[in-house]
Write a protein that holds these residues in place. Structure first.
Motif, PDB file in Angstrom:
ATOM      1  N   UNK A  21       0.879  -1.241  -0.064  1.00  0.00           N
ATOM      2  CA  UNK A  21      -0.059   0.055  -0.001  1.00  0.00           C
ATOM      3  C   UNK A  21       0.837   1.014  -0.078  1.00  0.00           C
ATOM      4  N   UNK A  22       0.701   2.169  -0.897  1.00  0.00           N
ATOM      5  CA  UNK A  22       1.665   3.203  -1.219  1.00  0.00           C
ATOM      6  C   UNK A  22       0.929   4.431  -0.920  1.00  0.00           C
ATOM      7  N   UNK A  23      -0.282   4.478  -0.245  1.00  0.00           N
ATOM      8  CA  UNK A  23      -0.690   5.763   0.050  1.00  0.00           C
ATOM      9  C   UNK A  23      -1.560   5.455   1.276  1.00  0.00           C
ATOM     10  N   UNK A  24      -1.890   6.591   2.151  1.00  0.00           N
ATOM     11  CA  UNK A  24      -2.434   6.702   3.685  1.00  0.00           C
ATOM     12  C   UNK A  24      -4.039   7.042   3.402  1.00  0.00           C
ATOM     13  N   UNK A  25      -4.858   6.287   4.107  1.00  0.00           N
ATOM     14  CA  UNK A  25      -6.122   6.531   4.046  1.00  0.00           C
ATOM     15  C   UNK A  25      -6.574   7.917   4.806  1.00  0.00           C
ATOM     16  N   UNK A  26      -7.700   8.769   4.229  1.00  0.00           N
ATOM     17  CA  UNK A  26      -8.173   9.891   4.611  1.00  0.00           C
ATOM     18  C   UNK A  26      -9.412   9.687   5.518  1.00  0.00           C
ATOM     19  N   UNK A  27      -9.805   8.366   5.518  1.00  0.00           N
ATOM     20  CA  UNK A  27     -11.153   8.101   6.240  1.00  0.00           C
ATOM     21  C   UNK A  27     -11.068   7.877   8.041  1.00  0.00           C
ATOM     22  N   UNK A  28     -11.670   8.087   8.491  1.00  0.00           N
ATOM     23  CA  UNK A  28     -11.567   7.591   9.895  1.00  0.00           C
ATOM     24  C   UNK A  28     -12.973   7.341  10.591  1.00  0.00           C
ATOM     25  N   UNK A  29     -13.030   6.730  11.392  1.00  0.00           N
ATOM     26  CA  UNK A  29     -14.382   6.235  12.176  1.00  0.00           C
ATOM     27  C   UNK A  29     -15.031   7.588  12.478  1.00  0.00           C
ATOM     28  N   UNK A  30     -16.611   8.046  12.133  1.00  0.00           N
ATOM     29  CA  UNK A  30     -17.260   8.787  12.519  1.00  0.00           C
ATOM     30  C   UNK A  30     -17.304  10.044  11.167  1.00  0.00           C
ATOM     31  N   UNK A  31     -16.058   9.805  10.295  1.00  0.00           N
ATOM     32  CA  UNK A  31     -16.391  10.656   9.288  1.00  0.00           C
ATOM     33  C   UNK A  31     -17.677  10.399   8.484  1.00  0.00           C
ATOM     34  N   UNK A  32     -18.220  11.406   7.666  1.00  0.00           N
ATOM     35  CA  UNK A  32     -19.197  11.415   6.948  1.00  0.00           C
ATOM     36  C   UNK A  32     -18.741  11.587   5.260  1.00  0.00           C
ATOM     37  N   UNK A  33     -19.196  10.627   4.478  1.00  0.00           N
ATOM     38  CA  UNK A  33     -18.630  10.884   3.139  1.00  0.00           C
ATOM     39  C   UNK A  33     -19.818  11.128   2.273  1.00  0.00           C
ATOM     40  N   UNK A  34     -19.896  12.278   1.339  1.00  0.00           N
ATOM     41  CA  UNK A  34     -20.984  12.759   0.792  1.00  0.00           C
ATOM     42  C   UNK A  34     -22.279  13.109   1.208  1.00  0.00           C
ATOM     43  N   UNK A  35     -22.306  13.434   2.762  1.00  0.00           N
ATOM     44  CA  UNK A  35     -23.288  13.799   3.272  1.00  0.00           C
ATOM     45  C   UNK A  35     -24.302  12.488   3.514  1.00  0.00           C
ATOM     46  N   UNK A  36     -23.874  11.376   3.306  1.00  0.00           N
ATOM     47  CA  UNK A  36     -24.732  10.246   3.395  1.00  0.00           C
ATOM     48  C   UNK A  36     -24.100   9.131   4.165  1.00  0.00           C
ATOM     49  N   UNK A  37     -22.592   8.856   4.168  1.00  0.00           N
ATOM     50  CA  UNK A  37     -22.106   7.655   4.533  1.00  0.00           C
ATOM     51  C   UNK A  37     -21.311   7.862   5.450  1.00  0.00           C
ATOM     52  N   UNK A  38     -21.632   7.349   6.897  1.00  0.00           N
ATOM     53  CA  UNK A  38     -20.972   7.440   7.970  1.00  0.00           C
ATOM     54  C   UNK A  38     -19.770   6.156   8.255  1.00  0.00           C
ATOM     55  N   UNK A  39     -18.723   6.681   8.053  1.00  0.00           N
ATOM     56  CA  UNK A  39     -17.589   5.644   8.279  1.00  0.00           C
ATOM     57  C   UNK A  39     -17.540   4.904   9.665  1.00  0.00           C
ATOM     58  N   UNK A  40     -17.535   3.521   9.734  1.00  0.00           N
ATOM     59  CA  UNK A  40     -17.766   2.975  10.935  1.00  0.00           C
ATOM     60  C   UNK A  40     -16.367   2.347  11.240  1.00  0.00           C
ATOM     61  N   UNK A  41     -15.907   1.623  10.223  1.00  0.00           N
ATOM     62  CA  UNK A  41     -14.538   1.100  10.708  1.00  0.00           C
ATOM     63  C   UNK A  41     -13.824   0.441   9.306  1.00  0.00           C
ATOM     64  N   UNK A  42     -12.667   0.351   9.477  1.00  0.00           N
ATOM     65  CA  UNK A  42     -11.808  -0.313   8.482  1.00  0.00           C
ATOM     66  C   UNK A  42     -12.160  -1.978   8.361  1.00  0.00           C
ATOM     67  N   UNK A  43     -12.199  -2.525   7.283  1.00  0.00           N
ATOM     68  CA  UNK A  43     -12.871  -3.945   7.334  1.00  0.00           C
ATOM     69  C   UNK A  43     -11.724  -4.493   6.465  1.00  0.00           C
ATOM     70  N   UNK A  44     -10.842  -3.969   5.405  1.00  0.00           N
ATOM     71  CA  UNK A  44     -10.057  -4.538   4.607  1.00  0.00           C
ATOM     72  C   UNK A  44      -9.023  -3.586   4.062  1.00  0.00           C
ATOM     73  N   UNK A  45      -7.836  -4.321   3.518  1.00  0.00           N
ATOM     74  CA  UNK A  45      -6.967  -3.514   2.802  1.00  0.00           C
ATOM     75  C   UNK A  45      -6.520  -4.553   1.501  1.00  0.00           C
ATOM     76  N   UNK A  46      -6.517  -3.635   0.493  1.00  0.00           N
ATOM     77  CA  UNK A  46      -6.105  -4.438  -0.779  1.00  0.00           C
ATOM     78  C   UNK A  46      -4.842  -3.903  -1.326  1.00  0.00           C
ATOM     79  N   UNK A  47      -4.344  -4.489  -2.459  1.00  0.00           N
ATOM     80  CA  UNK A  47      -2.898  -4.137  -3.090  1.00  0.00           C
ATOM     81  C   UNK A  47      -3.211  -2.580  -3.340  1.00  0.00           C
TER      82      UNK A  47
END
Length: 502
Positions: free
Chosen positions: A1-27
């Motif tokens: 993985x060559x980049x860090x995530x910007x998402x954290x628990x509690x953040x809201x994406x697009x005024x609709x999706x509340x981030x709960x937790x990370x469930x996976x990391x892909x290539x």
């Protein structure tokens, strides 16, 4: 993985999706579980990628490819956020509960039983048959244990189409060498082009991986004896070897050809296990078995027929792929579902009987042209639920009577019990053993009275449940008991009218 995530628990994406937790990391991505603020209780998977060195074209191509697909064993996509100022983009798709095949084998060391390997193989072949049947064919290119999600009841889904692509006519080789070592076909790293046969190689690697408890995914000398000691049917060994041939032309010509090769081996596996197993319906090649048709018809308006049909789809989807059809030509329920999901354009684009709207494990359809559901019966569904409304239009009564499980919704009010008897007389129908007569929001006394008036026919009460899409609730649990006793282990009738005049 060559980049860090910007998402954290509690953040809201697009005024609709509340981030709960990370469930996976892909290539090339991070995957998060997110709660839907517009649809309480609904969760999605959010895949975060970054546009680096012109990779946005690949990310957008993945989104467009996934949106174009419609198969019960593939994840559906509901939203896409293009790159922002820093190149981060997001794909919102179905959240699939379960464990990956690799996780399962880590937690349960040792080879899988042959009958389970066959179940999984047929489901994967079903998906490959669908992907490869497109024009041009779609090649998955990453058939690996981490992309096989086991969802219970010996069923699975094929996830992560991040490097899937359409076959290029006249192409000599892939522009990028992508795949997972040990499962990718030789041509994915050599001078050849990925093609449907590449996915068949990946399938062979998966079969070998399952048969050896995760020890091998490439053929090696001496594996025949090792496989025989695990109880693997002798006839399955040459199938795996052929799938793992170095040259694509030496493998099977299609997924369908592999399915045909596996059919006699299934009989041997059942005999070896000492139990007569039946493969999961979603694992069987579509022409071999039809889904169970559950038809709901109301004796009057306002009784909750549509509410009950939606709840039936929710509970049945827990044990197999389910399709719900808004069958009444005058109904606008399908359009309301599209609006609820904030996808009103799909009500017009998909129209009658086209591609479905996928939500919470159910595929929703508008009435097919001329009311002909035969095309759905050829899909990979275990159940097809028909909301017939209150009938009153051509074909409604016939469709109800010809279904595998006719569910009649009637009123439980004491002063309206005679209405059900009059309705039966007008329709020309007489209750059959496979019927389910249900009274929403009624008591046992009313059910007993109606049952006695019908000559001892069983009548069931349905409890209140505000959300019909809720997979665990009083109504869905009641329907599950009523329907499962009819759908478990039975062979369903051919669709020819078998209703009789009273």
């Amino acid at each position: 993985m060559n980049f860090g995530t910007r998402l954290r628990a509690g953040m809201i994406l697009g005024d609709r999706y509340r981030i709960a937790r990370k469930i996976g990391i892909g290539g090339m991505s991070h995957v998060f579980l997110a709660e839907d603020l517009r649809l309480p209780g609904k969760c999605w998977a959010v895949k975060e990628s970054i546009d680096k060195e012109g990779s946005y074209g690949d990310i957008q191509a993945e989104a467009e490819l996934l949106i174009s697909l419609s198969h019960p064993l593939l994840p559906g996509v509901i939203d896409f956020f293009p790159p922002d100022g820093e190149g981060y983009c997001y794909l919102v798709m179905d959240y699939i509960e379960g464990v990956t095949l690799s996780e399962h084998l880590l937690a349960n060391p040792g080879p899988l039983p042959a009958i389970r390997i066959l179940r999984y193989a047929k489901q994967l072949l079903n998906v490959l048959h669908y992907l490869h049947g497109h024009q041009p064919p779609i090649v998955h290119r990453d058939m690996k244990p981490g992309n096989i999600m086991l969802t219970g009841c010996d069923e699975l889904k094929l996830i992560d189409l991040g490097i899937a692509r359409r076959l290029r006519k006249g192409g000599n080789e892939d522009t990028e060498k992508l795949g997972t070592a040990g499962f990718a076909a030789p041509e994915q790293y050599g001078a050849g082009q990925s093609e449907p046969a590449s996915d068949l190689y990946g399938l062979g690697a998966l079969l070998l991986y399952m048969a050896t408890g995760g020890q091998f995914s490439r053929w090696q000398p001496g594996l025949e004896d090792k496989l025989r000691r695990t109880g693997l049917p002798d006839a399955l060994i040459p199938v795996i070897r052929r799938l793992l041939r170095q040259h694509p032309e030496e493998r099977y010509p299609s997924a369908e050809a592999v399915l045909l090769a596996l059919e006699p081996i299934e009989v041997q596996a059942e005999r070896t296990s000492g139990t007569k197993y039946k493969l999961s319906p979603s694992a069987v090649h579509p022409p071999k078995r039809k889904p169970a048709v559950v038809a709901l018809l109301g004796t009057a308006s306002g009784l909750g027929t549509t509410h009950t049909s939606l709840a039936a789809g929710s509970c049945l989807s827990r044990s197999g792929a389910a399709a719900w059809v808004d069958y009444d030509p005058a109904s606008a329920v399908y359009e309301r579902i599209c609006n609820l999901l904030d996808r009103p354009e799909e009500a017009h684009v998909h129209g009658a009987g086209g591609s479905p709207v996928a939500w919470r494990g159910v595929h929703y359809y508008k009435r097919p042209p001329e009311g002909d559901i035969s095309s759905l019966l050829g899909e990979s569904y275990r159940y097809v639920i028909l909301d017939l409304g209150t009938g009153g239009y051509a074909g409604a009564v016939e469709e109800f009577a010809a279904s595998d499980i006719p569910l009649l919704v009637a009123s439980g009010a004491d002063w309206r019990l005679e209405d059900t008897l009059h309705w039966l007389a007008r329709s020309g129908l007489a209750p059959q053993p496979n019927w389910r007569i249900c009274l929403p929001l009624s008591g046992q006394a009313a059910a007993g009275l109606l049952g006695a008036a019908l000559g001892g026919v069983a009548v069931h009460t349905l409890p209140y449940q505000q959300d019909p899409f809720q997979q665990k609730g009083k109504l869905t649990e009641t329907l599950e008991r009523l329907l499962k006793e009819q759908t478990t282990g039975r062979v369903f009738a051919k669709r020819s009218g078998f209703f009789r005049k009273s």
